[in-house]
Design an enzyme around this catalytic site. Sequence first.
Site: not given
Length: 168
Positions: A52, A137, A133-134, A91-92, A47
Amino acid sequence: MSILKIARMGHPVLLRRADPVEDPTDPEIRRLIADMAETMQDAGGIGLAAPQVHVPLRLFVWREPEGGVGCLANPELAPLGEAEESAWEGCLSIPGLRGCVSRPARIRFRGLDAEGAPVEGEAEGMLARVMQHEADHLDGVLYPMRMRDHSLFGFTEELARTAGSTGR
């Protein structure tokens, strides 16, 4: 398409509420969606939210189980029921770390797809977790802020090395 630079924890774009997407069919937004999908796949993620990649818009993409990419603009998520599940998340924007996060097990979602059409549905399991999660953000929330027990937070390689001895 292009690989975009991923913002890392500490960058202010990750801590603010993102702005609504005015028109998902705008060529710039379509290019952003394609670039985000390519960036997510290149980074090995499942994701990716627009903040991000340094774009403060309410938009995220995810990897579909069958290999495609889903997209949701201006998402609204709501839990379905009281059940929660705890699972390890990464997480990226927080490379090399993982933490155990509790989230609603099932959600209802709605928003706009990449064509600007309204979509809605329900999700559970990994898809529900990724969407939550996304969506976090988009509100300036990173997964460590959701953690209840910070003893379940650490470097991925250390957690893998000690998983057998700690029972976690």
